[in-house]
Design an enzyme around this catalytic site. Structure first.
Site, PDB file in Angstrom:
ATOM      1  N   SER B  20      86.601 -71.454 -73.660  1.00  0.00           N
ATOM      2  CA  SER B  20      87.601 -70.520 -74.155  1.00  0.00           C
ATOM      3  C   SER B  20      88.281 -69.759 -73.014  1.00  0.00           C
ATOM      4  O   SER B  20      87.630 -69.295 -72.083  1.00  0.00           O
ATOM      5  CB  SER B  20      86.930 -69.516 -75.097  1.00  0.00           C
ATOM      6  OG  SER B  20      87.878 -68.571 -75.530  1.00  0.00           O
ATOM      7  N   ILE B  70      91.778 -61.227 -67.185  1.00  0.00           N
ATOM      8  CA  ILE B  70      92.984 -61.375 -68.013  1.00  0.00           C
ATOM      9  C   ILE B  70      93.015 -60.250 -69.049  1.00  0.00           C
ATOM     10  O   ILE B  70      94.077 -59.696 -69.340  1.00  0.00           O
ATOM     11  CB  ILE B  70      92.996 -62.750 -68.733  1.00  0.00           C
ATOM     12  CG1 ILE B  70      92.747 -63.902 -67.758  1.00  0.00           C
ATOM     13  CG2 ILE B  70      94.294 -62.941 -69.531  1.00  0.00           C
ATOM     14  CD1 ILE B  70      93.755 -64.119 -66.686  1.00  0.00           C
ATOM     15  N   GLY B  71      91.847 -59.938 -69.595  1.00  0.00           N
ATOM     16  CA  GLY B  71      91.784 -58.882 -70.603  1.00  0.00           C
ATOM     17  C   GLY B  71      92.163 -59.353 -71.994  1.00  0.00           C
ATOM     18  O   GLY B  71      92.688 -58.587 -72.809  1.00  0.00           O
ATOM     19  N   CYS B 129      83.069 -60.915 -73.191  1.00  0.00           N
ATOM     20  CA  CYS B 129      84.127 -60.793 -72.200  1.00  0.00           C
ATOM     21  C   CYS B 129      83.918 -59.504 -71.412  1.00  0.00           C
ATOM     22  O   CYS B 129      83.847 -58.426 -71.998  1.00  0.00           O
ATOM     23  CB  CYS B 129      85.508 -60.762 -72.851  1.00  0.00           C
ATOM     24  SG  CYS B 129      86.804 -60.401 -71.636  1.00  0.00           S
TER      25      CYS B 129
END
Lengths: 259, 302
Positions: B20, B70-71, B129
């Site tokens: 992902s 990237i966030g 994340c």
């Protein structure tokens, strides 16, 4: 169509301190447009990511590409040691490139700053071919005015240098003022402060400015979202105020991006 | 030779998937890879509404890998359902959607929307994340928080849920057991390892976010170890990832206990690598006369 292929170095020379000029025999030249870029892959497996480098020139037979780049780190240092005959892994052509349309503009500024000079060469060639009057305004640090002679084939070249050793002392905007130049479209590539000045100038003059942006990239094909530019409006792909420099750019209309 | 692998009752035609965030929704890489050849495309994380992500620079190279922050920029579930899912449905590949959120409610909303789409075979829940201030890893570093979100999402999910675990914990098996107790159907690991890079000439952080998640070949031994430990600790099927660059790397993960593998950062370096890895796995099976891929899963021994 984008491809990753192995090309071959035709020639390489250092044309200014740390600025290298390389011709590569590669099928990527077939469809390459001015303002597009290629990703070049180091062989050293500790430096894995591709290096995005702008296309400087496409050979007439469309079987070779020229890149002019600055040695900025381990990857470009490796490339700079390549001799003729060396294999080189490249992907491209990438990005949208500068729009070149016959009759669209009569008189253009091609503005390059530092390592933003190289993509202006193929653009100058293409614009001249469609009957546009090319005026190059190039900014350098000093008297190492690389690619100036190449650009002179397509129109007058005005030079600015930071130390005053060549042309106008100062930046490209100083050179435009000093020479009382005018144009009805701008194409530019270079450092952000230069692009900001161009954006303001274009807004005052009410002329379009196509600016090429750069940002640290990973994939180069629009998947990782690493390289984004802030956009004035919601971007059609991302649905937020971000456009992908590698895919939606690197060339943007100055009025459409926040820089 | 049978390359099929089964994860939580879903059969994928082969064990090669995309990690992902490295492959978008397959559109960009479909110019390089025949998506029909992949076991599944695991999409970039999607939230209930569009997220703008972090400021740039968002990526940096490090020795043998990279950092990203990237966030979780994403277009939101509405656009995703209208554009990305129909795109992927044109291909004969599994569709696994990565789900992110700032709150449990955000996750529930996305999970419920995806329940309307039978082509989505599994949901990968992003609780790992490291690059966002709210949500994501906040749910993946404490066993009780992970148990709770797993338990809640399981009640709302139509598809099996696969919890994506973070390596940024003291004991990954504790997290794996919490997810299993909460009702997870599968686990995927590892997400990126939090790192930092400093530009010594400018004396500044390279990433605007200061920290970023490290991926790439340099992290592979850590990932293999964590997959092995997790496989020993729980009964859930595992999708293994972290620095896979070659078929040999992928086989290591499978032998350590992964039923499938995801390829991430390597897509950036070799856009054709997923197909090449699949071919390399077939060659390995041929060489060692392995009839069923399943026979390799967890087959490492002392």
């Amino acid at each position: 169509m984008k491809q990753k292929v192995v090309g071959q170095v035709i020639s390489q020379k250092e044309i200014a301190p740390m600025i290298f000029d390389m011709w590569i025999d590669t099928t990527l030249a077939g469809e390459a447009q001015p303002g597009q870029f290629i990703c070049v892959y180091p062989k050293d497996k500790s430096t894995l990511l591709p290096r995005p480098i702008s296309i400087c020139e496409v050979r007439e037979d469309r079987k070779a590409l020229r890149i002019v780049y600055r040695v900025a780190g381990a990857g470009t240092k490796e490339f700079s040691a390549y001799q003729a005959g060396e294999s080189i892994a490249v992907m491209g052509p990438l990005g949208n490139g500068f729009p070149v349309k016959a009759g669209e503009a009569k008189k253009a500024f091609l503005i390059g700053g530092g390592i933003g000079v190289p993509p202006m060469l193929e653009l100058a060639k293409q614009l001249e071919r469609v009957g546009c009057q090319v005026q190059s305004v190039m900014g350098y640090r000093n008297q190492d005015t690389f690619l100036k002679q190449d650009l002179e084939q397509y129109g007058p070249v005005y030079v600015a240098s930071e130390d005053g050793s060549a042309g106008t002392r100062g930046n490209v905007m100083d050179a435009i003022r000093e020479n009382a130049l005018e144009a009805d479209v701008i194409f530019a590539c270079g450092p952000l402060p230069m692009l900001r000045a161009i954006k303001t100038y274009a807004e005052e003059k009410k002329i379009p400015a196509y600016i090429s942006l750069e940002e640290r990239m990973a994939c180069g094909v629009g998947a990782c979202l690493g390289c984004v530019a802030k956009t004035k409006n919601v971007d059609v792909h991302s649905h937020v105020h971000n456009a992908r420099i590698c895919t939606d750019g690197p060339v943007f209309l100055a009025e459409e991006v926040e820089i | 030779m049978n390359l099929q692998t089964e994860i939580a009752g879903v059969v994928y035609k082969n064990p090669v998937m995309t990690a992902s965030g490295t492959f978008g929704s397959g559109m960009e890489y479909s110019e390089f890879v025949d998506l029909n050849k992949l076991g599944a495309v695991v999409t970039k994380g999607v939230a209930n509404v569009p997220w703008p992500g972090n400021p740039t620079p968002r990526v940096a190279e490090v020795y043998g890998g990279m950092l990203n922050a990237i966030g979780l920029q994403n277009p939101g579930i509405d656009v995703f359902m209208e554009r990305d899912i129909p795109f992927l449905k044109q291909y004969d590949t599994g569709i696994i959607v990565n789900v992110c959120g700032k709150s449990v409610e955000d996750y529930v909303e996305v999970v419920e929307r995806l329940g309307e789409e039978p082509a989505v075979s599994m949901l990968e829940i992003n609780v790992s994340c490291p690059n966002v201030k709210e949500g994501a890893i906040a749910f993946g570093q404490k066993a009780d928080a992970l148990y709770n979100i797993t338990n809640t999402l399981k009640k709302h999910a139509k598809q099996p849920i696969m919890m994506k675990l973070s390596p940024n914990v003291t004991d990954i098996t504790e997290m794996a057991r919490a997810a299993e107790a909460g009702g997870a159907d599968a686990l995927s690991l590892i997400n990126t390892i939090t790192g930092m890079k400093i530009d010594i000439h400018r004396r500044k952080f390279v990433l605007a976010n200061k920290t970023g998640g490290m991926s790439g070949p340099a992290i592979k031994p850590i990932a293999v170890r964590m997959v092995y430990q997790t496989a020993q600790a729980v009964k859930l099927p595992i999708v293994g990832m972290g620095g896979i660059a070659t078929a040999e790397d992928a086989i290591e993960f499978i032998l350590a206990g992964a039923s499938a593998v995801s390829v991430g950062a390597m897509n950036f370096i070799n856009p054709y690598c997923t197909e090449e890895i699949l071919k390399g796995i077939e060659d390995y099976m041929r060489m060692y006369r392995v009839e069923n891929l399943k026979d390799l899963v967890g087959a490492v021994h002392e």
